[in-house]
Write a protein that holds these residues in place. Sequence first.
Motif, PDB file in Angstrom:
ATOM      1  N   PRO A 228      -4.129   6.030  71.239  1.00  0.00           N
ATOM      2  CA  PRO A 228      -2.749   6.195  71.730  1.00  0.00           C
ATOM      3  C   PRO A 228      -2.023   7.362  71.069  1.00  0.00           C
ATOM      4  O   PRO A 228      -1.368   8.163  71.742  1.00  0.00           O
ATOM      5  N   ARG A 229      -2.130   7.475  69.746  1.00  0.00           N
ATOM      6  CA  ARG A 229      -1.466   8.581  69.055  1.00  0.00           C
ATOM      7  C   ARG A 229      -2.020   9.935  69.509  1.00  0.00           C
ATOM      8  O   ARG A 229      -1.255  10.859  69.839  1.00  0.00           O
ATOM      9  N   VAL A 230      -3.340  10.064  69.512  1.00  0.00           N
ATOM     10  CA  VAL A 230      -3.965  11.344  69.857  1.00  0.00           C
ATOM     11  C   VAL A 230      -3.597  11.768  71.273  1.00  0.00           C
ATOM     12  O   VAL A 230      -3.255  12.938  71.531  1.00  0.00           O
ATOM     13  N   LEU A 231      -3.632  10.841  72.213  1.00  0.00           N
ATOM     14  CA  LEU A 231      -3.364  11.193  73.606  1.00  0.00           C
ATOM     15  C   LEU A 231      -1.890  11.523  73.821  1.00  0.00           C
ATOM     16  O   LEU A 231      -1.557  12.470  74.545  1.00  0.00           O
ATOM     17  N   VAL A 232      -0.996  10.754  73.210  1.00  0.00           N
ATOM     18  CA  VAL A 232       0.433  11.060  73.346  1.00  0.00           C
ATOM     19  C   VAL A 232       0.731  12.445  72.797  1.00  0.00           C
ATOM     20  O   VAL A 232       1.417  13.260  73.430  1.00  0.00           O
ATOM     21  N   GLU A 233       0.228  12.746  71.609  1.00  0.00           N
ATOM     22  CA  GLU A 233       0.515  14.045  71.004  1.00  0.00           C
ATOM     23  C   GLU A 233      -0.045  15.189  71.843  1.00  0.00           C
ATOM     24  O   GLU A 233       0.583  16.240  71.975  1.00  0.00           O
ATOM     25  N   THR A 234      -1.219  14.992  72.443  1.00  0.00           N
ATOM     26  CA  THR A 234      -1.820  16.052  73.253  1.00  0.00           C
ATOM     27  C   THR A 234      -1.047  16.262  74.546  1.00  0.00           C
ATOM     28  O   THR A 234      -0.809  17.406  74.962  1.00  0.00           O
ATOM     29  N   VAL A 235      -0.633  15.174  75.195  1.00  0.00           N
ATOM     30  CA  VAL A 235       0.144  15.290  76.426  1.00  0.00           C
ATOM     31  C   VAL A 235       1.497  15.953  76.149  1.00  0.00           C
ATOM     32  O   VAL A 235       1.922  16.863  76.873  1.00  0.00           O
ATOM     33  N   MET A 236       2.161  15.533  75.097  1.00  0.00           N
ATOM     34  CA  MET A 236       3.473  16.106  74.780  1.00  0.00           C
ATOM     35  C   MET A 236       3.364  17.585  74.424  1.00  0.00           C
ATOM     36  O   MET A 236       4.186  18.406  74.852  1.00  0.00           O
ATOM     37  N   ARG A 237       2.352  17.933  73.681  1.00  0.00           N
ATOM     38  CA  ARG A 237       2.151  19.340  73.307  1.00  0.00           C
ATOM     39  C   ARG A 237       1.806  20.191  74.527  1.00  0.00           C
ATOM     40  O   ARG A 237       2.242  21.337  74.648  1.00  0.00           O
ATOM     41  N   GLY A 238       1.053  19.617  75.451  1.00  0.00           N
ATOM     42  CA  GLY A 238       0.671  20.370  76.636  1.00  0.00           C
ATOM     43  C   GLY A 238       1.801  20.561  77.625  1.00  0.00           C
ATOM     44  O   GLY A 238       1.915  21.620  78.253  1.00  0.00           O
ATOM     45  N   LEU A 239       2.660  19.550  77.776  1.00  0.00           N
ATOM     46  CA  LEU A 239       3.732  19.621  78.781  1.00  0.00           C
ATOM     47  C   LEU A 239       5.018  20.253  78.250  1.00  0.00           C
ATOM     48  O   LEU A 239       5.801  20.807  79.024  1.00  0.00           O
ATOM     49  N   ARG A 240       5.271  20.106  76.972  1.00  0.00           N
ATOM     50  CA  ARG A 240       6.507  20.635  76.371  1.00  0.00           C
ATOM     51  C   ARG A 240       7.742  20.166  77.145  1.00  0.00           C
ATOM     52  O   ARG A 240       8.549  20.970  77.627  1.00  0.00           O
ATOM     53  N   PRO A 241       7.942  18.855  77.278  1.00  0.00           N
ATOM     54  CA  PRO A 241       9.101  18.353  78.022  1.00  0.00           C
ATOM     55  C   PRO A 241      10.411  18.765  77.359  1.00  0.00           C
ATOM     56  O   PRO A 241      10.527  18.796  76.132  1.00  0.00           O
ATOM     57  N   ALA A 242      11.392  19.079  78.201  1.00  0.00           N
ATOM     58  CA  ALA A 242      12.682  19.561  77.706  1.00  0.00           C
ATOM     59  C   ALA A 242      13.795  18.622  78.160  1.00  0.00           C
ATOM     60  O   ALA A 242      13.663  17.918  79.165  1.00  0.00           O
ATOM     61  N   PRO A 243      14.910  18.587  77.433  1.00  0.00           N
ATOM     62  CA  PRO A 243      16.041  17.751  77.843  1.00  0.00           C
ATOM     63  C   PRO A 243      16.459  18.043  79.283  1.00  0.00           C
ATOM     64  O   PRO A 243      16.515  19.199  79.710  1.00  0.00           O
ATOM     65  N   GLY A 244      16.723  16.968  80.019  1.00  0.00           N
ATOM     66  CA  GLY A 244      17.191  17.100  81.389  1.00  0.00           C
ATOM     67  C   GLY A 244      16.087  17.150  82.429  1.00  0.00           C
ATOM     68  O   GLY A 244      16.385  17.121  83.630  1.00  0.00           O
ATOM     69  N   GLU A 245      14.817  17.183  82.025  1.00  0.00           N
ATOM     70  CA  GLU A 245      13.741  17.274  83.016  1.00  0.00           C
ATOM     71  C   GLU A 245      13.434  15.906  83.620  1.00  0.00           C
ATOM     72  O   GLU A 245      13.722  14.854  83.053  1.00  0.00           O
ATOM     73  N   ARG A 246      12.827  15.963  84.811  1.00  0.00           N
ATOM     74  CA  ARG A 246      12.469  14.762  85.562  1.00  0.00           C
ATOM     75  C   ARG A 246      10.945  14.609  85.507  1.00  0.00           C
ATOM     76  O   ARG A 246      10.211  15.560  85.772  1.00  0.00           O
ATOM     77  N   VAL A 247      10.492  13.375  85.210  1.00  0.00           N
ATOM     78  CA  VAL A 247       9.079  13.153  84.923  1.00  0.00           C
ATOM     79  C   VAL A 247       8.549  11.977  85.735  1.00  0.00           C
ATOM     80  O   VAL A 247       9.193  10.927  85.821  1.00  0.00           O
ATOM     81  N   LEU A 248       7.348  12.152  86.309  1.00  0.00           N
ATOM     82  CA  LEU A 248       6.592  11.066  86.924  1.00  0.00           C
ATOM     83  C   LEU A 248       5.453  10.686  85.992  1.00  0.00           C
ATOM     84  O   LEU A 248       4.653  11.546  85.594  1.00  0.00           O
ATOM     85  N   ASP A 249       5.359   9.405  85.645  1.00  0.00           N
ATOM     86  CA  ASP A 249       4.233   8.890  84.856  1.00  0.00           C
ATOM     87  C   ASP A 249       3.441   7.958  85.768  1.00  0.00           C
ATOM     88  O   ASP A 249       3.893   6.857  86.082  1.00  0.00           O
ATOM     89  N   LEU A 250       2.269   8.425  86.205  1.00  0.00           N
ATOM     90  CA  LEU A 250       1.472   7.702  87.197  1.00  0.00           C
ATOM     91  C   LEU A 250       0.317   6.958  86.538  1.00  0.00           C
ATOM     92  O   LEU A 250      -0.282   7.463  85.606  1.00  0.00           O
TER      93      LEU A 250
END
Length: 399
Positions: A228-250
């Motif tokens: 869980p930690r490894v995958l969350v950190e990799t997804v967050m680093r890859g997407l670089r989500p910013a305040p105000g963005e809209r996200v779909l988690d499928l």
Amino acid sequence: MTRRTSRRPRARAARGASRVGERIEVEVGPVAHGGHCVARVPAEAPAGDEPARDRVVFVRHALPGERVVVEVTEGSDGDSFWRADAVEVLEASPDRVPPPCPHAHPGGCGGCDFQHVAPAAQRDLKAAVVREQLSRLARIDREVEVEVVPPTLRWRTRMRYVELPDGRRGLHEHRSDRVVEIDDCLIDAGGQEPDGGDPTLETVATSYGTHQFSLAPEGFWQSHLEAPRVLVETVMRGLRPAPGERVLDLYAGVGLFAAFLSDAVGPTGKVVAVEGAREACRHAGANLGRDQVRSPTTVEHGTVERVLSTSYDEPFDLVVLDPPREGARRAVVEQIVDRAPRAVAYVACDPAALARDLATFAELGYPLRDLTAFDLFPMTHHIECVAVLERELRSPVHR
């Protein structure tokens, strides 16, 4: 994330005389997807002028370059391929090691494919499989390095044993209903599942914060202690989500990615989590409640294809998808592209399904930007990948 599937193969109708039990000396070829290597044996010449073709044999307990004696476990004269176990090693690979588990051998437990392989060489084999699937199915040629994630033993947090008489337990032989009694499984981390059907709690601490997740005792959760930690950190680093963005988690499960994404996009952003399992949705609702996350978050129950075809027909900045082993497939990929996200993070437990979906994404204007592979299933052939796709600047918006 890997969902549980049936381990029993479909029975195949016999096509000619059975060759089960026959022993053959072979030279082992390359690794193949599925925990085996490929060998070839001469086939009998067919009638007429058609040339004879070598028969493919999928061999377990072997390594590329070895010379071994195999025993056929499935196959008949009319089959295009056979399955076999390496029962005698005549010329060993330098990567061969004694299996740490006494049950990891032909006729033993089928849970681990690579216990006879040095850990670094296991990762090389998995990298070769990912490269081959990407090249063959997606026309993507790139180097792949599989990252080690300790521990390589005692890593599996959830196990499903077969209960035997007198309190004993076991695991299945490979592709068989036969149960091998196991007193101590070396990949079992030793965690005890709660009794009485009460939810369990998992705490995930990452460089992006900490969240606690409730889930049903039999509900899906990543198996490796660190996954869980490894995958969350990799997804967050890859997407670089910013305040105000809209996200779909499928294929959102109990909301692992959605929780951290919600923190990143904040109160001016939006997260929609879609999950097909009703019980997982119930837990996701609790895990993503107002007092748990920062952004407005919706949990939607239903298959991803159905939900996207009827709801949320609006632009989204980011998409995360973590489909089951068969992948997302074209209909879902088209719906994702229709939302015109700037980036997509695809978490995959099957490299063949990932490659097929990456080919569709690329066709629709979302080429692969980055790929990270992790050895989250040591001693087995399984592998987890995180692919990050970005919309081509000149690609049309599919709406």
